[in-house]
Structure formats: structure tokens, C-alpha cells
Design a protein around this motif. Structure first.
Motif, PDB file in Angstrom:
ATOM      1  N   TRP A 197       0.852  -1.196   0.000  1.00 57.74           N
ATOM      2  CA  TRP A 197       0.000   0.000   0.000  1.00 57.74           C
ATOM      3  C   TRP A 197       0.885   1.242   0.000  1.00 57.74           C
ATOM      4  O   TRP A 197       1.603   1.499   0.966  1.00 57.74           O
ATOM      5  N   ARG A 255      -7.097  -0.495  -0.673  1.00 55.31           N
ATOM      6  CA  ARG A 255      -6.907  -1.821  -1.258  1.00 55.31           C
ATOM      7  C   ARG A 255      -5.416  -2.069  -1.422  1.00 55.31           C
ATOM      8  O   ARG A 255      -4.706  -1.242  -1.978  1.00 55.31           O
ATOM      9  N   LEU A 312      -7.511  -0.361  10.938  1.00 58.59           N
ATOM     10  CA  LEU A 312      -7.394   0.448   9.734  1.00 58.59           C
ATOM     11  C   LEU A 312      -8.635   1.326   9.670  1.00 58.59           C
ATOM     12  O   LEU A 312      -9.755   0.818   9.762  1.00 58.59           O
ATOM     13  N   GLY A 359     -16.683  -4.370   2.078  1.00 58.84           N
ATOM     14  CA  GLY A 359     -15.450  -4.982   2.550  1.00 58.84           C
ATOM     15  C   GLY A 359     -15.678  -6.309   3.239  1.00 58.84           C
ATOM     16  O   GLY A 359     -16.809  -6.727   3.487  1.00 58.84           O
ATOM     17  N   GLY A 383     -14.624  -8.337   6.805  1.00 55.68           N
ATOM     18  CA  GLY A 383     -14.010  -8.171   8.114  1.00 55.68           C
ATOM     19  C   GLY A 383     -14.951  -7.630   9.163  1.00 55.68           C
ATOM     20  O   GLY A 383     -16.179  -7.634   9.025  1.00 55.68           O
ATOM     21  N   GLN A 422     -11.875  -0.726  10.326  1.00 56.35           N
ATOM     22  CA  GLN A 422     -11.777  -2.181  10.242  1.00 56.35           C
ATOM     23  C   GLN A 422     -10.845  -2.655  11.348  1.00 56.35           C
ATOM     24  O   GLN A 422      -9.702  -2.200  11.455  1.00 56.35           O
ATOM     25  N   ASN A 426      -3.351  -7.258   9.450  1.00 67.83           N
ATOM     26  CA  ASN A 426      -3.196  -7.190   8.000  1.00 67.83           C
ATOM     27  C   ASN A 426      -3.040  -8.598   7.434  1.00 67.83           C
ATOM     28  O   ASN A 426      -2.021  -9.236   7.644  1.00 67.83           O
ATOM     29  N   VAL A 482      -6.120  -6.554   1.586  1.00 71.16           N
ATOM     30  CA  VAL A 482      -7.020  -5.608   2.232  1.00 71.16           C
ATOM     31  C   VAL A 482      -7.851  -4.918   1.167  1.00 71.16           C
ATOM     32  O   VAL A 482      -7.312  -4.457   0.158  1.00 71.16           O
ATOM     33  N   SER A 483      -9.154  -4.869   1.365  1.00 69.24           N
ATOM     34  CA  SER A 483     -10.022  -4.184   0.407  1.00 69.24           C
ATOM     35  C   SER A 483     -11.302  -3.770   1.124  1.00 69.24           C
ATOM     36  O   SER A 483     -12.115  -4.608   1.490  1.00 69.24           O
TER      37      SER A 483
END
Length: 792
Positions: free
Chosen positions: A53, A417, A434, A454, A456, A506, A510, A514-515
Motif C-alpha cells: 500500500w 486496497r 485500519l 469490505g 471483516g 476495520q 493485515n 485488504v479491500s
């Protein structure tokens, strides 16, 4: 002894094996004792994302590969490659995981947009030039996916059943051309071919690729494609990616010690990795293959490719180009006019610094005219990501479990993302939270909607009020990752002009992928009213422009399409607007063919593919005549779903029963638009065709004249076929092409050398078929202008 051999000799078995597997998601390990630095790979093919990222380091987003192929311009493809090579160098990437040179066997194929053409020659020429451009910068490529990986359904397990002749003449041909031009890497596909999964396919990976073609580069697995130890090692695979699920490591060491895998097989793999490392400049003492780094303007190249790729499929009455001096009002409609889809869905998504939408581009170019905008019809199943002038201060933050801030960045949209690593300096196991935060100041009051998109555990607050706290998951099959995360919507009454702070958090670490995003939809009068509004605006305008297309939920890696129809009520939108205004231009923003039941109802149709970050600027250039629509179709556009080949396996197998009769080679009776089709803003007269037969070398010479009033560019296509129809061979096939550029009244002569392969078939080996051939110079496969006969 060479540097590579010295380095190889210095390694023990365990270290050699360690070098053949990913140490994480994107990299191979460094071996300092031999001066080898870590090799870094990253996805393409239209941009360079990097390995984690990096919101402060956006990527250039070029048009889709279908667009690049539609230019029919290898030199422009080489320029695209140079841009991506310089992007790779800037981001510290050594190997670009591109290009995709599988064929457009069926437009149902989910990654159709990521490939070039249904024709192996056009695919090979564009792909070879792209590879040369990337490697000009000292950056490696991995030509993928070897081989017959032409659809997505059951892609990990499907066994493609294709006869040897079709495999050689069609599906292997682009790889052969590009490997012959010097590609440094090839990616082994997920699927099987004729009974063997590709990562273990010794006949193709060793027998054909390495021995017959002399490939001296690296064969890397598609991510998680390798599932065995000795069979994959002995089957020609050189590198297993990523670290997760690696079947080699200690198991491969044991296989060598037991004699199941000869150590010289491992040595050959290591030698190939070291050779690649030398080429990209990460092996001490070896001379890298890089020339002088380029300094191309990525945005300018993106705009040029987009404009050159647009295909003018219909232009009744010469409506286009529009004369800006005569325009007072332009009615623009379609959700994609304001939220352009500039790239396809899947693993190769990148985040550009900016995207110019059709609304932005036309508004900027038509300073003296009024551009009205109506949504008309929205094909998106999920709520669009929050962005635009109503949203400010969009920020992404990573925090540790004790609340410490680990990283903060401003973001262009409310979307996070990444695949791979977190930002530099942040350890993956430190991340506990996050957060996305932003302020929305509505321009219209009323019933808005927010959404969480998303996977999670999330908390969503707006104005300090908690709208959601809980978990969002969906079936975690492989296609779910690409179909997109789950969505949860929340109604929210907002007052016009009053700012509200929105925070989406979120929880959790990690996971390497991640999205998630904040979605936003303003108040809507409903779908029927949106259609009415677009039709009314069109009726009052000088010209109407409707932008329609596909979405990530329709056209993406990870799954195939089930219909070529446009999603939502877009067909209805086109018909309503065309009825209201006969001067209607339809802009098709799709990476692959779509159905057009309204094709005869509208004045003009412009196919823009996924046009990259400069989409709207290039569209304005084209509509207003600042650029010539020089694109030609790289694949046949069918009229009905039933005209497209199936992609769904039966009992685990997908038979390619059509053999060599693929696409235009099957001589389809009534396509919507034929292979090679594309109109321009001028007319071309084909004046002469001659053939120079030097025995071993045959050259076709064609003279064309610009018979119109504007400068233009014509792609002269040359086809051959047996003079007497032969049921075992297609009626005709493309053997070469060349571009002619001329001003009004000027004549241009182009020379097209015919490859030896043009007259050969595969029959256990390449065999020339003697006899009489028709040689045709054509504007498209269905518009053949000049013919001559050649006996070989």
C-alpha cells in the motif's frame, strides 16, 4: 567461469532451493554472499502497482490491453511498455507480471479485456513490442498465462482439451513469437492442457518452450498454481509464488536427496533465476541489460493510446466529428459518464493519481457550450465509492493495538486496497486497526445512503452516531475475492450544505489482502424518473451522448460472464435518448464485446474499451475531431449470446471443439461488427496490390489514397487463404498489417512481408502447404478491397 556459474557453484542445495520460492507475496530472497539482491515482482498490465500500500505513490493507468491491440500499432505498444518499465524502476520493481497473451476465444471470458486479440499474429506483434518496451528499461516481463488459459470458470482445475494443431497454430503462436523476440520470463497457468496441469506440463514447458524454442528465461507459477513437489520441479517450473502454500522448500530438498528430482534440474532453475537477476541489475559483477532510462510523460502516453484505440463502429450521416462552434447544448447521460470505468477488475487494479471522466473531459473541452448531465441508468450493483466535491479530507490511518498511529495518508477516494505489504516502516503484525475518515457536505439534502464495502469486522459512524458495528463476510470461494467484498447499506438523512464526519474502521491485523471502502449514494428520484430526466435533456440538446458499459461485478478476473448484455437498464436508456434526439452518440465503456439491440437506432457508436486515466480527455479529442478514430477491432463482436463459444467446463473439461476455426476464422455469418472493423473521419481508396515473390521471402505492396477532406490513418490488413476452399482450413487468416497516414488526396504505399508460417500448418511439425492462395488487402476482414493470386 561466468559470474552466473561462479554464483551457482557457491551455493549449497538448501540455498539453491530457497532461491526458487517466494519469501513473501511478491519477492524472492536475497543471497548476500553471492551479491544477489531480492528480486521484486509486481502486477501489470496497464500500470505498476508495486508490492504494497503506497497511497502517496500512485500509478499511471494506461488503457486496457484490448485498447492497445485496437491501435494495431506495435510501436505504440512499445511506448506503452517503456512507460511501464520506467514506472517499475521508479517503484523498485524488477519484473512486471505481464503481458497476458491468451486469446479472445470467447467474449464470455472474464479476463478478455486483459488479453489482446482473437488473432495470434496480432496478439504476437503487439505483445512482442510491449515486452521489448518494458525490457528496454532493464525490467523483466512474464508473458502469461502459458497456455490455453482463456477463461476463468474453474480456472484452478479445468482441463482444456485442444487438438495439437489448434494448440500450435493459435494458442502457442503468440508465446512463440514473443519468446523468439527475447522475453525474459513466462508465467505458467492454473489450468491443465490435455490431461496435465500446466505447472507440471513437461511436454510444453520443457519440450516446446525451453528446448524447441530455446527459451533461456524463468518460468514462474501463477500465484498458488503450483501444487506438487517433484512433478512441478521435473515439469519445467522454475519459481513457485508466493510463499503461502509453497510445495517446494524442504520438500524439494528431500526430493533431490532421494533422487526424485535430479540436482542438475535444480541447478538449471537457479541458473535461470541468476540470469534474470543479472539482466535486471541485481547480481553484483554482472552487466545489466538496461539501456538509458526513458523519461516519458505517462499521462500523455495514456491519452494518446486511448485516442488511438477508440473504434468508431457506426457514424450514420457523418454525425462525428462534432463541430464545437455549432454546439450550444450537449446532453450527457449514463452513470459511467461521471464515474468512468478506466480499468478492468481483478488482481491488476492500480490507483492512478487522477481519472478524467467523460463529464470532466467534455466540460473542459466545450467551454462555449452547456453540458448537462443525467444519470439516466446506473449499472452498478454496489454503491459507488465516496469521492468528488461533496467529500473532503479523505484519510487512511493504520493504528497499533495501544492506539499508536503507525501511518497516515490522504486519499483521493474512500477506498483502501492492497495485496502484499503494508506501507514502509509498518510491520504487518503491528496493525490492529485500519480507519477511513472523511467529511461529506451534501449538495442536496434528503435521504442519502452510506455503505460499507469490505470483508471483516467494521464500525461505521456518521456525525458521531454508530450506524454499524459487526462483521461482514461472504462465501470465501476464490471468485468471491474478485466479485468484490460484501456490502451493507445504511439510510441517512443529511441536510444540504451541512458537513458530517464519517469514519469506517476495520478491526484486526493485515492479512496480506485488504479491500474496503465507504460507499455513498445521494437521494434518487428512482430509476423511471432517471430515464425520463435523461430523455428530456436529450430532446432539448443539439446532440446527446450516452455512456454505457460494464462494471467490476460483470467484467473481471476470477469469473466469466454469463451474458454479453449490458447490465441494468442501459439498453433502455439508449433507446429512450435516441428516440428523443436522432443526433445520439453512444460511447461504449467496456473492455470486451457487449450486445447492442439498439445499434441501428443511434447515429454513432464509439467503442472506448477501458480507456485508462485520461479517458474523458481522449474522448473529447475524438468527439470534437481533434484526433482521428484510428482504432480497429482486434476481435469479432457477436450479435447474440448464442454466437459466442461456451466457457463452462463439463465434468472438469473444456473442449475446444472449434479447432482452428476461432473467431473470424470460423467465418461468422452475421457479426455485429467484424474483426478489423473501424471507421475514420476520412475515406480511403485502395488503388493497387502487388506481390513480390522472392521464393523464401514474399512481400505484399499496397497503395492507398486518402480520398477524404481530412488527414487520416488507415490500417491496411492483409489476409490470405486457399484459392479453392479447403474444409480443413479457414477461408482466410491475417498474415500482416501496416499503417498508412496521409493528408487529403495523398497516396501512400505500404509493404507487408509475409511470414513463412503464413503458408504452413502443424502436422506433427510445420509443413508448407503448396498451392494457389488469394491475397487480399482489406479495411477489415469483411471489407476486402483488392485481391491477387499467389502460387507457392
Amino acid at each position: 567461469m561466468s559470474i552466473i556459474e561462479e554464483a551457482l557453484a557457491a551455493l549449497d542445495l538448501e540455498t539453491k532451493v530457497r532461491l526458487l520460492s517466494g519469501q513473501d507475496f511478491w519477492t524472492l530472497p536475497a543471497i548476500p554472499e553471492i551479491g544477489l539482491r531480492s528480486l521484486v515482482m509486481s502486477d501489470g498490465p496497464i500500470g505498476l502497482r508495486g508490492i504494497g500500500w503506497r497511497p502517496d505513490d500512485p500509478s499511471v493507468a494506461l488503457p486496457s490491453p484490448t485498447a492497445l491491440a485496437a491501435t494495431w500499432d506495435p510501436e505504440l505498444a512499445r511506448t506503452a511498455g517503456r512507460v511501464l518499465g520506467q514506472e517499475a524502476r521508479r517503484k523498485g520493481v524488477h519484473v512486471l507480471l505481464a503481458p497476458t497473451v491468451n486469446l479472445h476465444r470467447s467474449p464470455f471470458g472474464g479476463r478478455h479485456f486483459e488479453c489482446y486479440s482473437e488473432d495470434p499474429l496480432l496478439t504476437g506483434e503487439i505483445g512482442a513490442a510491449y515486452v521489448a518496451g518494458v525490457q528496454d528499461q532493464g525490467v523483466g516481463t512474464t508473458v502469461k498465462h502459458f497456455v490455453a488459459n482463456d477463461s476463468e470458470t474453474d480456472r484452478f482445475t479445468v482441463d482444456v482439451r485442444v487438438d495439437e494443431r489448434a494448440l500450435r497454430e493459435l494458442y502457442l503462436a503468440p508465446f512463440e513469437r514473443i519468446v523468439g523476440a527475447g522475453a525474459w520470463g513466462v508465467m505458467s497457468a492454473y489450468n491443465g492442457v490435455n490431461g496435465s496441469t500446466m505447472t507440471e506440463h513437461a511436454d510444453l514447458q520443457i519440450g516446446v518452450l525451453k528446448r524447441e524454442w530455446g527459451f533461456d528465461g524463468v518460468v514462474v507459477s501463477d500465484w498458488t498454481a503450483a501444487r506438487s513437489t517433484a512433478p512441478a520441479a521435473n515439469g519445467g517450473l522454475d519459481v513457485v509464488m508466493p510463499a503461502v502454500g509453497d510445495p517446494w522448500g524442504e520438500a524439494l530438498v528431500a526430493a533431490v536427496r532421494s533422487g526424485a528430482v535430479p540436482e542438475e534440474v535444480v541447478d538449471d532453475k537457479v541458473r535461470r533465476v541468476l540470469r534474470l537477476a543479472a539482466r535486471v541489475g541485481i547480481l553484483d559483477g554482472a552487466s545489466p541489460a538496461a539501456g538509458a532510462p526513458s523519461t516519458l510523460d505517462g499521462a500523455a502516453v495514456a491519452r494518446e493510446i486511448a485516442a488511438r484505440s477508440f473504434v468508431l463502429a457506426r457514424n450514420s450521416g457523418g454525425l462525428l466529428p462534432l463541430d464545437p462552434a455549432r454546439l450550444r447544448t450537449v446532453a450527457l447521460s449514463g452513470a459511467l459518464a461521471a464515474d468512468a470505468r478506466v480499468q478492468g477488475g481483478g488482481s491488476a487494479l492500480v490507483q492512478p493519481a487522477r481519472v478524467v471522466s467523460p463529464l470532466d473531459g467534455l466540460s473542459a473541452a466545450l467551454g462555449g457550450a452547456t453540458v448537462t448531465y443525467s444519470v439516466g441508468a446506473d449499472p452498478r450493483r454496489r454503491m459507488p465509492v465516496a469521492r468528488g466535491p461533496q467529500w473532503s479530507g479523505i484519510t487512511g490511518v493504520l493504528r497499533a493495538a495501544d492506539g499508536r498511529e503507525l501511518f497516515r495518508a490522504s486519499l483521493p477516494t474512500a477506498y483502501v486496497r492492497w495485496m502484499g505489504d503494508p506501507p514502509p516502516g509498518v510491520a504487518p503484525d503491528e496493525i490492529a486497526e485500519l480507519a477511513l475518515s472523511a467529511r461529506v457536505t451534501p449538495s442536496v439534502g434528503g435521504a442519502h445512503e452510506l455503505a460499507i464495502v469490505g470483508f471483516g469486522d467494521f464500525t461505521l459512524t456518521a456525525g458521531g452516531r454508530t450506524l454499524f458495528e459487526g462483521s461482514l463476510y461472504r462465501d470465501r470461494d476464490e471468485s468471491a475475492v474478485f466479485r468484490g467484498p460484501a456490502e451493507q447499506r445504511f439510510p441517512l438523512d443529511l441536510a444540504a450544505g451541512e458537513p458530517v464526519d464519517v469514519v469506517l474502521t476495520q478491526r484486526g491485523g493485515n492479512p496480506g489482502f485488504v479491500s474496503f471502502a465507504i460507499g455513498h449514494a445521494p437521494p434518487s428520484p428512482g430509476p423511471d424518473a432517471l430515464l425520463d430526466e435523461a430523455a428530456s435533456a436529450a430532446a432539448a440538446a443539439d446532440v446527446a451522448v450516452v455512456v454505457v458499459g460494464t462494471t467490476e461485478e460483470v467484467e473481471s478476473e476470477g469469473f466469466d460472464r454469463t451474458t454479453l448484455a449490458l447490465p441494468g437498464r442501459q439498453d433502455e436508456l439508449v433507446s429512450r435518448v435516441a428516440t428523443a434526439n436522432p443526433r445520439t452518440v453512444v460511447v461504449v465503456n467496456a473492455g470486451s464485446p457487449v450486445l447492442m439491440p439498439w445499434a441501428d437506432e443511434v447515429a454513432a457508436i464509439l467503442l472506448t474499451w477501458f480507456p485508462g486515466q485520461e479517458a474523458g480527455a481522449a474522448l473529447a479529442d475524438m468527439l470534437l475531431g481533434a484526433a482521428e478514430p484510428g482504432g480497429r477491432l482486434p476481435t469479432t463482436w457477436p450479435r447474440h449470446d448464442r454466437d459466442a463459444l461456451p466457457v463452462t467446463p463439463t465434468d472438469g473439461a473444456l473442449p475446444y471443439d472449434e479447432g482452428v476455426f476461432l473467431g473470424y476464422r470460423a467465418d461468422p455469418a452475421d457479426p455485429l461488427f467484424p474483426f478489423g472493423h473501424g471507421l475514420g473521419y476520412t475515406d480511403w481508396a485502395y488503388e493497387s496490390l502487388s506481390i513480390e515473390d522472392g521464393g523464401e521471402a514474399v512481400t505484399v505492396t499496397v497503395t492507398v489514397r486518402n480520398a477524404g477532406a481530412r488527414p487520416g490513418r488507415e490500417v491496411v490488413q492483409v489476409y490470405i487463404g486457399p484459392s479453392t476452399p479447403d474444409p480443413s482450413r479457414p477461408r482466410r487468416w491475417l498474415v500482416g498489417f501496416a499503417a498508412a497516414e496521409a493528408g487529403p488526396g495523398e497516396a501512400v504505399t505500404v509493404r507487408v512481408p509475409l511470414p513463412e508460417r503464413a503458408f504452413q500448418v502443424w502436422d506433427g511439425g510445420w509443413r508448407k502447404v503448396p498451392g494457389s492462395y488469394l491475397v487480399e488487402a482489406a479495411h477489415s476482414v469483411a471489407d476486402r478491397r483488392l485481391t491477387a493470386e499467389l502460387t507457392v
